[in-house]
Design an enzyme around this catalytic site. Structure first.
Site, PDB file in Angstrom:
ATOM      1  N   HIS A  23      85.671  22.020  -9.632  1.00 38.40           N
ATOM      2  CA  HIS A  23      85.653  20.815 -10.457  1.00 38.40           C
ATOM      3  C   HIS A  23      86.958  20.029 -10.361  1.00 38.40           C
ATOM      4  O   HIS A  23      86.954  18.808 -10.560  1.00 38.40           O
ATOM      5  CB  HIS A  23      85.353  21.184 -11.911  1.00 38.40           C
ATOM      6  CG  HIS A  23      83.923  21.561 -12.134  1.00 38.40           C
ATOM      7  ND1 HIS A  23      83.226  21.250 -13.292  1.00 38.40           N
ATOM      8  CD2 HIS A  23      83.025  22.206 -11.340  1.00 38.40           C
ATOM      9  CE1 HIS A  23      81.994  21.698 -13.196  1.00 38.40           C
ATOM     10  NE2 HIS A  23      81.845  22.294 -12.019  1.00 38.40           N
ATOM     11  N   TRP A  33      72.178  33.514 -12.085  1.00 38.25           N
ATOM     12  CA  TRP A  33      71.301  33.188 -10.956  1.00 38.25           C
ATOM     13  C   TRP A  33      70.886  34.448 -10.197  1.00 38.25           C
ATOM     14  O   TRP A  33      69.850  34.468  -9.556  1.00 38.25           O
ATOM     15  CB  TRP A  33      72.021  32.251  -9.996  1.00 38.25           C
ATOM     16  CG  TRP A  33      72.172  30.841 -10.462  1.00 38.25           C
ATOM     17  CD1 TRP A  33      71.322  29.795 -10.206  1.00 38.25           C
ATOM     18  CD2 TRP A  33      73.232  30.297 -11.247  1.00 38.25           C
ATOM     19  NE1 TRP A  33      71.802  28.636 -10.786  1.00 38.25           N
ATOM     20  CE2 TRP A  33      72.980  28.917 -11.427  1.00 38.25           C
ATOM     21  CE3 TRP A  33      74.396  30.835 -11.818  1.00 38.25           C
ATOM     22  CZ2 TRP A  33      73.824  28.075 -12.150  1.00 38.25           C
ATOM     23  CZ3 TRP A  33      75.236  30.005 -12.539  1.00 38.25           C
ATOM     24  CH2 TRP A  33      74.952  28.642 -12.700  1.00 38.25           C
ATOM     25  N   ARG A  36      84.824  27.885 -10.335  1.00 37.99           N
ATOM     26  CA  ARG A  36      84.347  26.643 -10.960  1.00 37.99           C
ATOM     27  C   ARG A  36      85.507  25.684 -11.222  1.00 37.99           C
ATOM     28  O   ARG A  36      85.389  24.470 -11.006  1.00 37.99           O
ATOM     29  CB  ARG A  36      83.616  26.969 -12.266  1.00 37.99           C
ATOM     30  CG  ARG A  36      83.076  25.761 -13.024  1.00 37.99           C
ATOM     31  CD  ARG A  36      82.179  26.188 -14.167  1.00 37.99           C
ATOM     32  NE  ARG A  36      81.808  25.045 -14.994  1.00 37.99           N
ATOM     33  CZ  ARG A  36      82.169  24.867 -16.252  1.00 37.99           C
ATOM     34  NH1 ARG A  36      82.929  25.786 -16.871  1.00 37.99           N
ATOM     35  NH2 ARG A  36      81.814  23.794 -16.928  1.00 37.99           N
TER      36      ARG A  36
END
Length: 360
Positions: free
Chosen positions: A114, A264, A110
């Site tokens: 980002h 998820w 992540r």
């Protein structure tokens, strides 16, 4: 004059905002003469001056030479020293962090994502080139909740290799590819040579995908349009959008970071195509439905143990996206190949003069 642990940076103009970012970690600093500023707490012969005095001095036109300590906020200016960095050793240290706590792996992915996803191909700025996600101004952006802690995990590694020329920008992106491989994903080609910039290089908020539901509630064409607006700006196509969305095979959403809650897949510390298999739900097992009473809007499985975002579900509702979901659900090998290519492209957005680098 003793300058061990320091290095010289020549600047022609240093504005007040950048000056503050450079001294954010120091309580005092000393003035040798009107054109030479030194950050060195161990030099009693220097004249103490406060930040206000420094800003007054730094406002003068002309060259300003600054000696900076190696800290995670300072630019490493590694371009001339990058060949000295042992990137295999850096990668090994990152891998050790992940093996000690596998839940850190998805967070490193992540961070790499980002730090790179701010690129704008029209304005020709943003991306991973300058490592600006380390600044509070960028960490405060809506999509970056929790990443300050993640950068903190990497700080000892940066401190260890910064004297050799390691930049934050290279470290953040390398952490992502190491994490993917360590969690069972493909080995992604990676290049070094990013040079840290200043706080003035931080791009505006709003350039990263916004997980929050675009009205009306639930997955709908507005969410598909949002994805395309964000990713097309970076230069990606529909296939690459879906491939990169597969990063959700790893990790979980945290209320304190994104406002959302849950994993998820059942294997959040494993790189796989399960995200696409579960999203497609060919056997109608998960029966994705609105999670009642929870804000913001998200979906949950029938057994309430997995989640999907509106921007996930819309990948099955938009016909152009859906065909790639089906391809990746049917072929893990195709997903791995396409993800590796798209992720490498993501990490190189907005960069120049990178060098192919062996890190495994």
């Amino acid at each position: 004059m003793k300058t061990e642990g320091l290095f010289l940076v020549s600047l022609f103009v240093l504005n007040a905002r950048d000056a503050l970012s450079l001294i954010a970690q120091s309580t005092t600093f000393r003035l040798c003469n009107p054109s030479l500023m030194v950050l060195d707490m161990a030099a009693p012969s220097f004249i103490d001056v406060d930040r206000r005095a420094f800003l007054s001095t730094s406002g003068r036109a002309g060259a300003l030479a600054t000696l900076l300590p190696f800290t995670s906020l300072q630019p490493s200016f590694a371009a001339t020293a990058k060949a000295a960095v042992n990137y295999k050793a850096v990668a090994k240290d990152i891998e050790a962090l992940i093996k000690e706590d596998k839940s850190k792996g998805p967070s490193f992915v992540r961070l790499a994502w980002h730090s790179s996803g701010t690129y704008d191909r029209f304005q020709k700025n943003g991306g991973s080139e300058k490592g600006t996600i380390r600044f509070p101004e960028e960490l405060a952006h809506g999509a970056n909740g929790g990443l300050k802690e993640v950068i903190g995990w990497l700080a000892p590694i940066y401190d260890k290799y910064a004297p050799d020329g390691l930049s934050n920008a290279d470290l953040f992106t390398l952490a992502g590819v190491v994490a993917i491989r360590t969690l069972g994903g493909p080995t992604i080609n990676w290049k070094s040579g990013r040079v840290d910039g200043f706080v003035g290089d931080v791009t505006p908020d709003g350039r990263l995908p916004d997980a929050k539901d675009v009205p009306p509630p639930g997955a709908d064409p507005a969410d598909a349009a949002h994805l395309r607006e964000i990713f097309y700006r970076m230069g990606f196509d529909d296939r690459e959008i879906v491939a990169l969305s597969g990063a959700h095979s790893m990790g979980r959403a945290h209320i304190d970071s994104s406002g959302y809650d849950g994993p998820w897949t059942f294997t959040p510390n494993l790189f796989s195509n399960f995200y696409f298999i579960f999203l497609r739900d060919k056997e109608d097992i998960f029966k994705w439905q609105h999670r009642e009473g929870f804000v913001p809007f998200q979906y949950e499985s029938a057994k309430k143990n997995l989640m999907m975002l509106p921007t996930d579900i819309v990948l099955m509702e938009d016909e152009k996206f859906k065909k790639y979901v089906n391809i990746y659900a049917d072929s893990n090998a195709t997903f791995r190949k396409d993800f590796a290519n798209a992720f490498q492209k993501l990490l190189e957005l907005g960069t120049t003069n990178l060098v192919p680098t062996k890190w495994t």
